[in-house]
Each structure stands twice: as C-alpha cells, then as structure tokens.
Design a protein around this motif. Structure first.
Motif, PDB file in Angstrom:
ATOM      1  N   ALA A  53      35.250  30.898  37.660  1.00 34.88           N
ATOM      2  CA  ALA A  53      36.153  30.696  36.523  1.00 34.88           C
ATOM      3  C   ALA A  53      37.588  30.394  36.936  1.00 34.88           C
ATOM      4  O   ALA A  53      38.350  29.838  36.158  1.00 34.88           O
ATOM      5  CB  ALA A  53      36.132  31.908  35.603  1.00 34.88           C
ATOM      6  N   GLY A  54      37.977  30.780  38.140  1.00 33.91           N
ATOM      7  CA  GLY A  54      39.328  30.502  38.607  1.00 33.91           C
ATOM      8  C   GLY A  54      40.387  31.394  37.988  1.00 33.91           C
ATOM      9  O   GLY A  54      41.569  31.037  37.962  1.00 33.91           O
ATOM     10  N   CYS A  55      40.013  32.569  37.508  1.00 35.88           N
ATOM     11  CA  CYS A  55      40.987  33.480  36.896  1.00 35.88           C
ATOM     12  C   CYS A  55      41.825  34.152  37.982  1.00 35.88           C
ATOM     13  O   CYS A  55      41.502  34.105  39.162  1.00 35.88           O
ATOM     14  CB  CYS A  55      40.253  34.539  36.061  1.00 35.88           C
ATOM     15  N   THR A  56      42.889  34.796  37.563  1.00 34.31           N
ATOM     16  CA  THR A  56      43.742  35.523  38.516  1.00 34.31           C
ATOM     17  C   THR A  56      43.449  37.020  38.524  1.00 34.31           C
ATOM     18  O   THR A  56      44.111  37.766  39.229  1.00 34.31           O
ATOM     19  CB  THR A  56      45.237  35.306  38.188  1.00 34.31           C
ATOM     20  N   CYS A  57      42.465  37.439  37.722  1.00 31.70           N
ATOM     21  CA  CYS A  57      42.161  38.876  37.699  1.00 31.70           C
ATOM     22  C   CYS A  57      40.995  39.233  38.613  1.00 31.70           C
ATOM     23  O   CYS A  57      40.950  40.347  39.134  1.00 31.70           O
ATOM     24  CB  CYS A  57      41.893  39.361  36.274  1.00 31.70           C
ATOM     25  N   ARG A  58      40.073  38.338  38.841  1.00 26.08           N
ATOM     26  CA  ARG A  58      38.879  38.666  39.627  1.00 26.08           C
ATOM     27  C   ARG A  58      39.241  38.935  41.079  1.00 26.08           C
ATOM     28  O   ARG A  58      39.831  38.109  41.755  1.00 26.08           O
ATOM     29  CB  ARG A  58      37.867  37.524  39.538  1.00 26.08           C
ATOM     30  N   LYS A  59      38.863  40.131  41.564  1.00 28.69           N
ATOM     31  CA  LYS A  59      39.090  40.433  42.975  1.00 28.69           C
ATOM     32  C   LYS A  59      38.337  39.412  43.812  1.00 28.69           C
ATOM     33  O   LYS A  59      37.206  39.092  43.477  1.00 28.69           O
ATOM     34  CB  LYS A  59      38.596  41.854  43.299  1.00 28.69           C
ATOM     35  N   PRO A  60      38.966  38.806  44.791  1.00 29.30           N
ATOM     36  CA  PRO A  60      40.092  39.256  45.592  1.00 29.30           C
ATOM     37  C   PRO A  60      41.487  38.865  45.077  1.00 29.30           C
ATOM     38  O   PRO A  60      42.469  39.116  45.761  1.00 29.30           O
ATOM     39  CB  PRO A  60      39.837  38.598  46.948  1.00 29.30           C
ATOM     40  N   GLU A  61      41.570  38.285  43.902  1.00 26.14           N
ATOM     41  CA  GLU A  61      42.885  37.996  43.326  1.00 26.14           C
ATOM     42  C   GLU A  61      43.547  39.323  42.932  1.00 26.14           C
ATOM     43  O   GLU A  61      42.867  40.320  42.697  1.00 26.14           O
ATOM     44  CB  GLU A  61      42.747  37.076  42.112  1.00 26.14           C
ATOM     45  N   PRO A  62      44.858  39.349  42.792  1.00 26.15           N
ATOM     46  CA  PRO A  62      45.563  40.618  42.558  1.00 26.15           C
ATOM     47  C   PRO A  62      45.650  41.084  41.112  1.00 26.15           C
ATOM     48  O   PRO A  62      46.122  42.187  40.842  1.00 26.15           O
ATOM     49  CB  PRO A  62      46.966  40.321  43.089  1.00 26.15           C
ATOM     50  N   GLY A  63      45.180  40.285  40.156  1.00 26.85           N
ATOM     51  CA  GLY A  63      45.427  40.573  38.742  1.00 26.85           C
ATOM     52  C   GLY A  63      45.033  41.952  38.257  1.00 26.85           C
ATOM     53  O   GLY A  63      45.794  42.603  37.528  1.00 26.85           O
ATOM     54  N   LEU A  64      43.843  42.420  38.616  1.00 30.49           N
ATOM     55  CA  LEU A  64      43.406  43.741  38.150  1.00 30.49           C
ATOM     56  C   LEU A  64      44.303  44.849  38.691  1.00 30.49           C
ATOM     57  O   LEU A  64      44.652  45.789  37.973  1.00 30.49           O
ATOM     58  CB  LEU A  64      41.958  44.012  38.564  1.00 30.49           C
ATOM     59  N   VAL A  65      44.674  44.738  39.956  1.00 29.28           N
ATOM     60  CA  VAL A  65      45.525  45.750  40.581  1.00 29.28           C
ATOM     61  C   VAL A  65      46.916  45.730  39.934  1.00 29.28           C
ATOM     62  O   VAL A  65      47.476  46.787  39.617  1.00 29.28           O
ATOM     63  CB  VAL A  65      45.610  45.545  42.106  1.00 29.28           C
ATOM     64  N   LEU A  66      47.455  44.546  39.718  1.00 32.74           N
ATOM     65  CA  LEU A  66      48.772  44.437  39.088  1.00 32.74           C
ATOM     66  C   LEU A  66      48.750  45.000  37.671  1.00 32.74           C
ATOM     67  O   LEU A  66      49.673  45.725  37.262  1.00 32.74           O
ATOM     68  CB  LEU A  66      49.226  42.974  39.074  1.00 32.74           C
ATOM     69  N   ARG A  67      47.697  44.683  36.908  1.00 33.32           N
ATOM     70  CA  ARG A  67      47.578  45.196  35.540  1.00 33.32           C
ATOM     71  C   ARG A  67      47.437  46.711  35.526  1.00 33.32           C
ATOM     72  O   ARG A  67      48.046  47.395  34.698  1.00 33.32           O
ATOM     73  CB  ARG A  67      46.368  44.548  34.850  1.00 33.32           C
ATOM     74  N   ALA A  68      46.623  47.245  36.429  1.00 38.20           N
ATOM     75  CA  ALA A  68      46.427  48.697  36.486  1.00 38.20           C
ATOM     76  C   ALA A  68      47.743  49.407  36.824  1.00 38.20           C
ATOM     77  O   ALA A  68      48.098  50.408  36.186  1.00 38.20           O
ATOM     78  CB  ALA A  68      45.351  49.050  37.511  1.00 38.20           C
ATOM     79  N   ALA A  69      48.454  48.896  37.808  1.00 40.79           N
ATOM     80  CA  ALA A  69      49.744  49.500  38.181  1.00 40.79           C
ATOM     81  C   ALA A  69      50.701  49.479  36.987  1.00 40.79           C
ATOM     82  O   ALA A  69      51.353  50.493  36.686  1.00 40.79           O
ATOM     83  CB  ALA A  69      50.348  48.774  39.376  1.00 40.79           C
ATOM     84  N   HIS A  70      50.772  48.352  36.306  1.00 38.22           N
ATOM     85  CA  HIS A  70      51.651  48.228  35.142  1.00 38.22           C
ATOM     86  C   HIS A  70      51.275  49.247  34.064  1.00 38.22           C
ATOM     87  O   HIS A  70      52.145  49.943  33.515  1.00 38.22           O
ATOM     88  CB  HIS A  70      51.588  46.806  34.588  1.00 38.22           C
ATOM     89  N   ARG A  71      49.988  49.342  33.778  1.00 41.60           N
ATOM     90  CA  ARG A  71      49.545  50.271  32.728  1.00 41.60           C
ATOM     91  C   ARG A  71      49.767  51.727  33.105  1.00 41.60           C
ATOM     92  O   ARG A  71      49.936  52.577  32.241  1.00 41.60           O
ATOM     93  CB  ARG A  71      48.087  50.012  32.393  1.00 41.60           C
ATOM     94  N   LEU A  72      49.743  52.019  34.405  1.00 43.72           N
ATOM     95  CA  LEU A  72      50.007  53.389  34.856  1.00 43.72           C
ATOM     96  C   LEU A  72      51.501  53.660  35.024  1.00 43.72           C
ATOM     97  O   LEU A  72      51.905  54.790  35.288  1.00 43.72           O
ATOM     98  CB  LEU A  72      49.281  53.658  36.179  1.00 43.72           C
ATOM     99  N   GLY A  73      52.327  52.602  34.895  1.00 46.82           N
ATOM    100  CA  GLY A  73      53.770  52.766  35.012  1.00 46.82           C
ATOM    101  C   GLY A  73      54.251  52.972  36.429  1.00 46.82           C
ATOM    102  O   GLY A  73      55.255  53.649  36.653  1.00 46.82           O
TER     103      GLY A  73
END
Length: 187
Positions: free
Chosen positions: A96-116
C-alpha cells in the motif's frame, strides 16, 4: 543492551512479542501470552512506565479480518496483559505504500504522540527486523526478542537482543541514572 536513558514509554509489537502469533487471528479465545509477558508488563506498570502496542494487521487490508475483529483480539490482549496506554494498528497491505506499516516509523510516532512522550524517549520491543527498523526510523530505541519466526540475519549482530520479553524489559529499566545509584557507577 546499549542505550543512554531509561525509557519513558515502552511500545510492543503484538504478534510474536506479547502473544503467540496466530496468523490473521480473528478469535480472542486464541490469544495466548508469550512466556514472561505478564511479568514484564507488571514490572513496567509498577515502575510507572507508559506502555503501548504498535502492530501491523494487514489481514484487514487483505479482507481476511475486519477492524472490529482486530479490536476484539486487542481487547483480549489488553485484558490479559494491560492496560496499554495506546493501540496503534496499521490495517494496510504491504504494497500500500503507507507510512504507518512497520518498518516505516508511523505507528511508533503516533504511539509516542498519543502517550505524550518524545519518540526518542521510547523503546520498541519486537520479534522481527521491521520492528527495529521502525523504532530507529522514529528515533526510538529498538530491542529484538527473537522467536523461531525471526530470521537469523535480523538479530545475529544486533547489540540489543534479549532471549525473552522480561529480560528485555529488565535491561531497559537498568539503563541510565538508576544504574549508578544501584552501585554500578562512581560515587
């Protein structure tokens, strides 16, 4: 393990790390925690460390699972091992070429943001190279806990590898200033 600071948050891959991997699992009754996962999460919660899950779930994009089925499986994991401060899921197919699917950083960045927290204040524990690559791409600390499904080349020369999830967490918690107070450094 290498590292310079004790993490403020620890993010986990789901399948093969927190729970036994059942490919495209849609049944909460099939959820079985990995050895020592409960102990590792209890330790983090006792230390006040935030936790989250970052999980590729391409079965949704492939039409093999629904988002609701994944939510129900995640709820079972949360009931057995949580609570987790955030659940970040990539529903996309690998192509799909998304930026969230690991090994892309999207999930990690979103999780960090949501955890503050800042991504660099997070550690990511997973069982394959994509977990480490996502952590590094986001600026987080990656730790691999190999399983039978992990390719040798994903961890053969990896300085941050642990034999199990509890050892990984214990090592992360011993990093930084607390180590010196425990007699590990100069006084």
């Amino acid at each position: 393990m290498t590292g310079t600071a004790r993490p403020v948050a620890v993010l986990f891959d789901r399948d093969g790390t927190l729970i036994h991997d059942v490919p495209y699992n849609a049944d909460p009754d099939l959820v079985r925690p990995m050895p020592y996962a409960a102990e590792a999460l209890r330790l983090l919660h006792a230390e006040g460390i935030a936790t989250g899950v970052v999980s590729n779930q391409s079965g949704i994009g492939r039409g093999l699972l629904t988002a609701d089925q994944v939510r129900r499986v995640n709820a079972r994991v949360d009931a057995l091992l949580g609570p987790f401060g955030t659940w970040e899921v990539c529903p996309h197919r690998p192509a799909a070429g998304c930026t969230c699917r690991k090994p892309e950083p999207g999930l990690v960045l979103r999780a960090a943001h949501r955890l503050g927290v800042r991504p660099r204040d997070c550690a990511v524990i997973g069982d394959i190279g994509a977990d480490l690559l996502a952590a590094r791409a986001a600026g987080a600390h990656g730790v691999i806990v190999p399983t039978l499904a992990t390719r040798w080349d994903e961890y053969a020369d990896e300085p941050d590898a642990a034999p199990d999830i509890l050892t990984a967490v214990q090592s992360l918690l011993s990093i930084g200033p607390d180590q010196e107070q425990a007699g590990g450094g100069p006084s």
